[in-house]
Enzyme design. Sequence first.
Site, PDB file in Angstrom:
ATOM      1  N   PRO A  46      80.975 -34.440 119.180  1.00 51.18           N
ATOM      2  CA  PRO A  46      81.562 -34.518 117.835  1.00 51.18           C
ATOM      3  C   PRO A  46      82.777 -33.606 117.725  1.00 51.18           C
ATOM      4  CG  PRO A  46      79.460 -33.349 117.801  1.00 51.18           C
ATOM      5  CD  PRO A  46      79.591 -33.940 119.152  1.00 51.18           C
TER       6      PRO A  46
ATOM      7  N   ALA B 246      81.166 -33.344 112.860  1.00 47.75           N
ATOM      8  CA  ALA B 246      80.320 -32.635 111.906  1.00 47.75           C
ATOM      9  C   ALA B 246      80.564 -33.185 110.509  1.00 47.75           C
ATOM     10  CB  ALA B 246      80.616 -31.133 111.947  1.00 47.75           C
TER      11      ALA B 246
ATOM     12  N   GLN C 136      76.585 -36.303 113.556  1.00 54.47           N
ATOM     13  CA  GLN C 136      76.142 -34.913 113.464  1.00 54.47           C
ATOM     14  C   GLN C 136      76.213 -34.478 111.994  1.00 54.47           C
ATOM     15  OE1 GLN C 136      78.681 -31.431 114.641  1.00 54.47           O
ATOM     16  NE2 GLN C 136      77.185 -31.255 116.305  1.00 54.47           N
TER      17      GLN C 136
ATOM     18  N   TYR D   7      77.527 -22.106 111.749  1.00 56.63           N
ATOM     19  CA  TYR D   7      77.303 -22.791 110.479  1.00 56.63           C
ATOM     20  C   TYR D   7      75.924 -22.428 109.931  1.00 56.63           C
ATOM     21  CZ  TYR D   7      81.548 -25.100 111.996  1.00 56.63           C
ATOM     22  OH  TYR D   7      82.830 -25.335 112.422  1.00 56.63           O
TER      23      TYR D   7
ATOM     24  N   ARG E 281      72.179 -29.787 117.799  1.00 57.92           N
ATOM     25  CA  ARG E 281      73.009 -28.921 118.648  1.00 57.92           C
ATOM     26  C   ARG E 281      72.622 -27.484 118.333  1.00 57.92           C
ATOM     27  NH1 ARG E 281      79.415 -29.569 119.668  1.00 57.92           N
ATOM     28  NH2 ARG E 281      78.568 -30.914 121.305  1.00 57.92           N
TER      29      ARG E 281
ATOM     30  N   LEU F  74      83.600 -27.076 128.505  1.00 60.98           N
ATOM     31  CA  LEU F  74      84.501 -27.131 129.657  1.00 60.98           C
ATOM     32  C   LEU F  74      83.910 -27.909 130.826  1.00 60.98           C
ATOM     33  CD1 LEU F  74      86.244 -23.624 129.694  1.00 60.98           C
ATOM     34  CD2 LEU F  74      87.184 -25.830 129.002  1.00 60.98           C
TER      35      LEU F  74
END
Length: 364
Positions: free
Chosen positions: A23, A57, A100, A182, A230, A301
Amino acid sequence: MSILFSPVRLAGTELANRIVVSPMCQYSANDGCATDWHMMHLGMLANSGAALVVVEATAVERIGRITHGCVGLYSDDNEMALARVVRQCRRLGTAKFGIQLAHAARKASAAVPWDGGKALAPEADPWPTLAPSAIPFGDGWPAPRAATPADFARIRDAFVASAKRALRIGFDAIELHMAHGYLFHSLMSPLSNRRTDDYGGSFENRMRFPLEVARAVRAVVPKDVPLGARITGSDWREGGLTPDDAVRIAKALKGAGLDFLCVSSGGLYADIRNPNEPGYNVAIAERVTREAAIPTRVVGLILEPQQAEAIVASGKADMVALGRALLDDPHWGWHAAKALKADVARPPQYLRAGPQLWAPAASS
């Protein structure tokens, strides 16, 4: 045979391969409503070769948006706009679609990244934020209001309502954003949660609301629809969450009925910087995969096909998620299939660029 391009099952959904589009916020919505930009962006990624595209998100209430441009799923207008985009992308693309669901908490009311990404200035229509404790995200950020039990009840119900909207739209998977500083992550971490009531202090108390929401959403999401989260693998700061905590979080969420987890990290404070070596979350994801025994996706990455193949082939994670690499190369999945001597779904209009009909695509 490539493991990256082998199928994987999550609850009642089978994905054709192990590549997932992470996302990625686009900051291009209008009061939470997806726009033509999302049609183009997600439509492009729907034919990237990834088996699953996860929509950015998506806020469950207006004050839970990161910026004025963030997608939401808190109104009928939001639902109609996102349904239009997803309907077209699924019809014309090869990927399945997930979403998400998120609440930005103290990281809300921010400028979009290309305008600096800082807290909104008074003239930019900011809004009050809330969080577990009245601790600012960083220098220059306002202190959020400490959430009350009534706030938690409202937000829980908002997640449930947004999940129902996501099901009506027809998403193939739903995940809860419990990372990146968050709401849920800021509750889990002792660095940002200084509460002394039932929602703070011990690990069990800090997990109370995330688990409450996970159970409430699971109660309305059918068992054959994958529900995941997540999570953070590390706060990358002394005194914060560690890989040991990630395993405990994973086990607790599995017990709450979740079907999969995506392992990310960082983002709790504005000055925290993640490691910059390729695959920096893989070792953490490996622990979650093995010790919590739950299907796991890893992000961070992951750039090269051989790197992604090695991660899943060695069992360190069941899936990989790519973000910027897919923006840089929207056909990353096609090129990975070529590198790994595998096959991948393509829209019929593009078959002429495939290995069966075009020699350069078949050459090593």
